[in-house]
Design an enzyme around this catalytic site. Sequence first.
Site, PDB file in Angstrom:
ATOM      1  N   LYS A  39       5.152   0.860   4.900  1.00 46.78           N
ATOM      2  CA  LYS A  39       3.799   0.166   5.260  1.00 46.78           C
ATOM      3  C   LYS A  39       3.893  -1.299   5.669  1.00 46.78           C
ATOM      4  O   LYS A  39       4.341  -2.033   4.663  1.00 46.78           O
ATOM      5  CB  LYS A  39       2.803   0.504   3.944  1.00 46.78           C
ATOM      6  N   THR A  98      -7.164  -1.369  -5.596  1.00 44.85           N
ATOM      7  CA  THR A  98      -8.028  -2.204  -6.423  1.00 44.85           C
ATOM      8  C   THR A  98      -9.195  -1.610  -7.056  1.00 44.85           C
ATOM      9  O   THR A  98      -9.452  -1.485  -8.076  1.00 44.85           O
ATOM     10  CB  THR A  98      -8.370  -3.632  -5.898  1.00 44.85           C
TER      11      THR A  98
END
Length: 258
Positions: free
Chosen positions: A96, A207
């Site tokens: 990524k 998150t």
Amino acid sequence: MSSFYGVELTSRLLLGTSRYPSPAVLERAVKASGAEVVTVSLRRESGTGRAGQAFWSLIQSMGVRVLPNTAGCHSVKEAVTTAHMARELFDTPWIKLEVIGEADTLQPDVFGLVEAARILSEEGFEVFPYTTEDLVVAERLVEAGCRVLMPWGAPIGSARGLNNVYGLRSMRAHFPDVPLVVDAGLGVPSHAAAAMELGYDAVLLNTAVAEAGDPVEMARAFALGVESGRAAYLARPMEPRDMAVPSTPVIGKAVLGD
């Protein structure tokens, strides 16, 4: 089922592994989410430290595929070097790719991103670029060798959802055959459902689950949000209308005289 670089996945939810209250909570959250891919930062992992080894052992025990990331990199050189270290450590060509250009929003440096993507693709990496919804940048990333695009929904960790629905919808229409993943900024399961309703192939988040009051239950909720959004997309929702349309037919309705 979604496919990334020839790898077929049942789950359309990709999950990050940082900021959890404990390794045990992380493990339970991943299991509750049904995620088959987790992202891991090389900065979190350590090839020699005991904490890093324990964390890596935990990830391996989950039986999931690892998507290493170049989180925190602000230059092409830094991102490429980190990607090489990650490939050696995690034994995967997947990466990524993040090249951050702005400190407050963590917005990608799209110029550096394209350059790094080209270098890594030529070196055999299978790149998942964290990008914006800009179509020109997306075209350059595909030309550079990326077979997946990961536009942001909103700034990382902001929980603001899909800031530019028009842009994300345009990207889906412009790249009908490229796997697209909304990455970053999702805060609640309805945000994930909205992304899937646009026809995206998956969502990636961290998150919103890790910092929830109950990460395990939030992970489960996101799994349901992704599933419902995908089902709604496949069901072909009705188009919005400017006028009201009665749901009860008027034909055959009794007419009362005076």
